[in-house]
Design an enzyme around this catalytic site. Structure first.
Site, PDB file in Angstrom:
ATOM      1  NE  ARG A  38      38.629  39.963  35.978  1.00 35.50           N
ATOM      2  CZ  ARG A  38      38.085  38.866  36.469  1.00 35.50           C
ATOM      3  NH1 ARG A  38      36.868  38.921  37.023  1.00 35.50           N
ATOM      4  NH2 ARG A  38      38.729  37.717  36.436  1.00 35.50           N
ATOM      5  NE  ARG A 136      31.668  35.861  33.500  1.00 35.04           N
ATOM      6  CZ  ARG A 136      32.105  35.196  34.563  1.00 35.04           C
ATOM      7  NH1 ARG A 136      33.385  34.862  34.655  1.00 35.04           N
ATOM      8  NH2 ARG A 136      31.262  34.871  35.533  1.00 35.04           N
ATOM      9  NE  ARG A 147      39.586  31.006  34.648  1.00 40.41           N
ATOM     10  CZ  ARG A 147      38.979  32.169  34.901  1.00 40.41           C
ATOM     11  NH1 ARG A 147      37.651  32.210  34.983  1.00 40.41           N
ATOM     12  NH2 ARG A 147      39.677  33.270  35.057  1.00 40.41           N
TER      13      ARG A 147
END
Length: 280
Positions: A38, A136, A147
């Site tokens: 990232r 985010r 998730r």
């Protein structure tokens, strides 16, 4: 000593890890991963970013303490990201800090001993975790729901108590600082064998989600079962069409010397088990 942070996605594990590293008292355990790097991440500092081929070779040659995988979506395409922790040789002389999942924490305890491993279980509500994930950027509702479902299995209440039992007590951190004027709270959780056994008997499927081999539960259960236990295991085995639990059930029963029951399950002779344990 090795300090471990365990928790669901977006619970704040990395925040605590980075805080410990910045204090100068802990060295980060740099894990290996096959996921893409990232922005602002540095190879060798945040992770060692490796190919899947190299990762699988490290698994095969025993260069990883533990490894785990996560199904994910990348630009709308399904992918699997792999993570693994390196072996540590100087853990008795240095203080380390790492982020792993429940199985990784179990592997740390088994490898290095509870005297050298300190578990911190970070808890946050699903609503707050979702809001953090949205902030985010790049939020995907489908991926997030996947998730949440995965986390509910891997980080169950039973998993928390199982870690407390293995590590002779863990620290549970409530990281909902948004609701507590920027503060977190914590408490120590301990769990005795009898308490854990009762929780396992109440939900064998949750217990099998924690361990890699069903025989790992034998000692906790004192190598014995009630009639209700056997019938619950039979039902779980019978309706496990995805073969998620069957091997673990057989491993557990075999390790506890319930070989006749194993043979009936293998033959799918459920009536025989009902006659033995229900009397009809």
């Amino acid at each position: 000593m090795i300090k471990i942070y365990v928790g669901k996605s977006a619970s704040g594990k990395d925040y605590f890890l980075n805080k410990d590293v910045k204090s100068g008292k802990f060295e980060r355990v740099v894990s290996y991963t096959t996921r893409p790097k990232r922005p602002k991440e540095v190879n060798g500092r945040d992770y060692y970013f490796v190919s899947k081929e190299l990762f699988f070779d490290m698994q095969k040659t025993g260069r990883l303490l533990e490894s785990r995988s996560y199904n994910t979506l990348v630009d709308g395409k399904e992918d699997v990201w792999y993570y693994g922790s390196p072996l540590l040789t100087d853990y008795k002389d240095k203080d380390y800090v790492a982020v792993v999942d429940v199985q990784g924490a179990i592997d740390y305890i088994k490898r290095y001993g509870s005297a050298y491993v300190v578990i911190n279980f970070v808890e946050v509500s699903d609503e707050i975790r979702k809001n953090r994930a949205i902030r985010r950027g790049g939020f995907n509702e489908t991926e997030w729901n996947r998730r949440v479902d995965d986390d509910s299995i891997k980080f169950s209440e039973l998993a928390k108590y199982y870690l407390a039992y293995l590590d002779a007590g863990i620290k549970v951190i409530n990281n909902e600082f948004e609701l507590n004027n920027g503060k977190t709270s914590e408490y120590t959780l301990e769990c005795e064998q009898k308490e854990l056994a009762t929780m396992i008997r109440a939900n064998f499927s949750a217990a099998f989600n924690i361990v890699q081999n069903g025989a790992e539960l034998s000692y906790i259960l004192d190598y014995g079962f009630s009639n209700a236990d056997i019938l619950q295991l039979m039902s779980l085995y019978k309706y496990d069409t995805a073969n998620k639990y069957r091997t673990k059930i057989l491993d557990l029963l075999s390790d506890c010397n319930f070989h006749t029951e194993c043979n009936y399950l293998l033959d799918e002779d459920y009536d025989a088990i009902c006659i033995m344990y229900q009397g009809s």
